[in-house]
Design a protein around this motif. Structure first.
Motif, short mmCIF file in Angstrom:
data_model
loop_
_atom_site.label_atom_id
_atom_site.label_comp_id
_atom_site.label_asym_id
_atom_site.label_seq_id
_atom_site.Cartn_x
_atom_site.Cartn_y
_atom_site.Cartn_z
N GLU A 1 0.84 -1.01 -0.04
CA GLU A 1 -0.25 -0.03 -0.06
C GLU A 1 0.77 1.12 -0.18
OE1 GLU A 1 -2.68 -0.43 3.41
OE2 GLU A 1 -3.86 -1.89 2.53
N ASP A 2 1.89 1.23 0.69
CA ASP A 2 2.76 2.42 0.99
C ASP A 2 3.64 2.76 -0.39
OD1 ASP A 2 2.24 2.64 3.39
OD2 ASP A 2 4.12 1.70 4.28
N SER A 3 3.85 1.52 -1.02
CA SER A 3 4.37 1.62 -2.38
C SER A 3 3.44 1.97 -3.49
CB SER A 3 5.02 0.25 -2.92
OG SER A 3 6.08 -0.13 -2.15
N ALA A 4 2.36 1.61 -3.40
CA ALA A 4 1.31 2.19 -4.42
C ALA A 4 0.96 3.63 -4.08
CB ALA A 4 0.14 1.25 -4.03
N SER A 5 1.09 3.98 -2.82
CA SER A 5 0.59 5.43 -2.40
C SER A 5 1.80 6.16 -2.88
CB SER A 5 0.38 5.63 -0.96
OG SER A 5 0.26 6.94 -0.58
N ALA A 6 3.13 5.87 -2.67
CA ALA A 6 4.21 6.70 -3.18
C ALA A 6 4.34 6.94 -4.76
CB ALA A 6 5.47 6.08 -2.33
N SER A 7 4.00 5.56 -5.29
CA SER A 7 4.03 5.70 -6.86
C SER A 7 3.04 6.63 -7.43
CB SER A 7 3.77 4.32 -7.33
OG SER A 7 3.95 4.20 -8.62
N ALA A 8 1.83 6.53 -6.60
CA ALA A 8 0.71 7.44 -7.06
C ALA A 8 0.98 8.81 -6.96
CB ALA A 8 -0.69 7.04 -6.44
N GLY A 9 1.63 9.05 -5.90
CA GLY A 9 2.04 10.43 -5.41
C GLY A 9 3.13 10.99 -6.60
N GLU A 10 4.06 10.22 -6.76
CA GLU A 10 5.04 10.54 -7.72
C GLU A 10 4.55 10.79 -9.24
OE1 GLU A 10 8.14 11.18 -7.31
OE2 GLU A 10 8.11 10.83 -5.12
N GLN A 11 3.52 10.04 -9.59
CA GLN A 11 2.77 10.03 -10.68
C GLN A 11 2.11 11.29 -10.80
OE1 GLN A 11 0.39 6.55 -11.54
NE2 GLN A 11 2.14 5.16 -12.04
N ALA A 12 1.53 11.72 -9.80
CA ALA A 12 0.67 13.04 -9.47
C ALA A 12 1.71 14.04 -10.00
CB ALA A 12 -0.24 12.89 -8.24
N LYS A 13 2.63 14.09 -9.03
CA LYS A 13 3.66 15.29 -9.09
C LYS A 13 4.15 15.26 -10.53
CE LYS A 13 5.51 15.11 -4.39
NZ LYS A 13 6.66 14.82 -3.65
N MET A 14 4.55 14.21 -11.45
CA MET A 14 5.03 14.24 -12.72
C MET A 14 4.08 14.80 -13.66
SD MET A 14 7.57 13.66 -14.79
CE MET A 14 8.60 12.53 -13.69
N ALA A 15 2.75 14.36 -13.52
CA ALA A 15 1.58 14.92 -14.37
C ALA A 15 1.64 16.42 -14.01
CB ALA A 15 0.37 14.35 -13.92
N THR A 16 1.42 16.88 -13.04
CA THR A 16 1.69 18.36 -12.64
C THR A 16 2.86 19.12 -13.29
OG1 THR A 16 0.38 17.89 -10.37
CG2 THR A 16 1.53 20.28 -10.88
N PHE A 17 3.74 18.48 -13.19
CA PHE A 17 5.14 19.04 -13.80
C PHE A 17 4.87 18.97 -15.39
CE2 PHE A 17 9.15 18.35 -15.91
CZ PHE A 17 9.72 19.54 -15.19
N ILE A 18 4.47 18.04 -15.97
CA ILE A 18 4.03 18.07 -17.29
C ILE A 18 3.25 18.94 -17.78
CG2 ILE A 18 3.36 16.46 -19.29
CD1 ILE A 18 4.86 14.16 -18.02
N SER A 19 2.12 19.21 -16.84
CA SER A 19 1.13 20.16 -17.46
C SER A 19 1.49 21.43 -17.49
CB SER A 19 0.01 19.96 -16.54
OG SER A 19 0.24 20.35 -15.39
N GLU A 20 2.50 21.76 -16.33
CA GLU A 20 2.89 23.25 -16.25
C GLU A 20 4.08 23.25 -17.03
OE1 GLU A 20 3.99 23.34 -12.02
OE2 GLU A 20 1.74 23.68 -11.60
#
Length: 293
Positions: A19-38
């Motif tokens: 669960e921690d790995s999935a949560s961390a991965s989701a968080g990293e993916q969200a950050k990456m998506a935000t970076f790509i959008s900006e």
């Protein structure tokens, strides 16, 4: 051997780790998506900053990094206005020999038109770099520019800049240079561009809507001459006023005048002159008898 309790604890730990790995991965993916959008905004900002840096570099080209050298025949005389006069071969110039007008955009050229080149430097005979500011170009006539720089100033700078000065609301001749700041430069530039768009809309719209954003001052001057809005040869900082059209005169045809009888000349009524066979008395015959000798 592991007890059932230990096995249960290990299983729970594995699930929590997943669960921690999935949560961390989701968080990293969200950050990456935000970076790509900006990213486009960041790239646009970086590009804009690079353009501004390039404009400043173009405006300063040749004035701070590579100052021209003072020739042995040239002398520099500072004036009370803070600008320099450059004397060579007995002639004084506001723009010296060897000066190179930069390849700048229209806004940069407008700035130099209003405030000149206050940061201009020159290398003297001792290889020292000294300040040699050049007055606002709006105060410089063609005769005050050295021959080596005259053509560039006359054809590449003056046409568009003179037009801009004639269409703004402010009388620049009455504005001290010390009162001209970035706000004033931007305000007058916007006024001039608005007038330019009204008088020659095809220069800033249609096929030139994006092109004109990259034009240098020389291109603007060429375009304004093509629009026949620039100064004529020998004109200074005044607009060219066209002559009014010639009035149309309507001629009403008249009836032909009948021929008149000839008027007799006065000679026809004069008495006839004496004929050649008439006897004209001599002078003695005409004198009284007592007057004869």
């Amino acid at each position: 051997m592991k007890t059932s309790l230990q096995s249960s604890n290990d299983a729970i730990a594995k699930e929590l780790s997943k669960e921690d790995s999935a949560s961390a991965s989701a968080g990293e993916q969200a950050k990456m998506a935000t970076f790509i959008s900006e990213l486009p905004d960041v790239m646009g900002l970086a590009s804009k900053m690079q353009e501004e840096i390039s404009k400043v570099a173009e405006s300063l080209q040749g004035f701070t990094r590579n100052p021209i050298s003072l020739s042995p025949e040239m002398t520099i005389t500072p004036s009370v206005s803070g600008y320099c006069a450059f004397t060579e071969d007995g002639k004084s110039y506001d723009v010296p020999a060897g000066f190179i007008f930069p390849q700048c955009d229209l806004y940069g050229a407008w700035r130099h038109w209003l405030i000149g080149f206050p940061d201009h430097k020159i290398r003297n005979n001792k290889e020292e770099i000294i300040d040699a500011p050049i007055k606002p170009l709006r105060l410089v006539t063609l005769g005050d520019v050295h021959q080596t720089a005259k053509k560039k100033f006359k054809d590449g700078w003056r046409p568009i800049l003179i037009f801009m000065q004639t269409v703004i609301d402010e009388d620049l001749d009455s504005v001290p240079v010390a009162n001209i700041d970035d706000t004033f430069i931007k305000m007058t530039y916007d006024q001039a561009m608005s007038a330019l768009h009204r008088k020659a809309p095809n220069m800033t719209s249609g096929k030139n809507e994006q092109k004109h954003l990259t034009w240098k001052v020389a291109t603007w001057s060429r375009k304004i001459r093509e629009e026949q809005l620039g100064p004529t040869q020998g004109a200074q900082h005044r607009p060219v006023i066209p002559l009014p059209p010639a009035p149309v005169v309507h001629v009403v045809p008249q009836a032909p005048v009948p021929p008149q009888a000839p008027v007799p000349s006065p000679a026809q009524f004069a008495p006839p002159l004496p004929q050649n066979n008439m006897q004209i008395p001599s002078i003695p015959e005409m004198l009284p008898e007592n007057m004869h000798v």
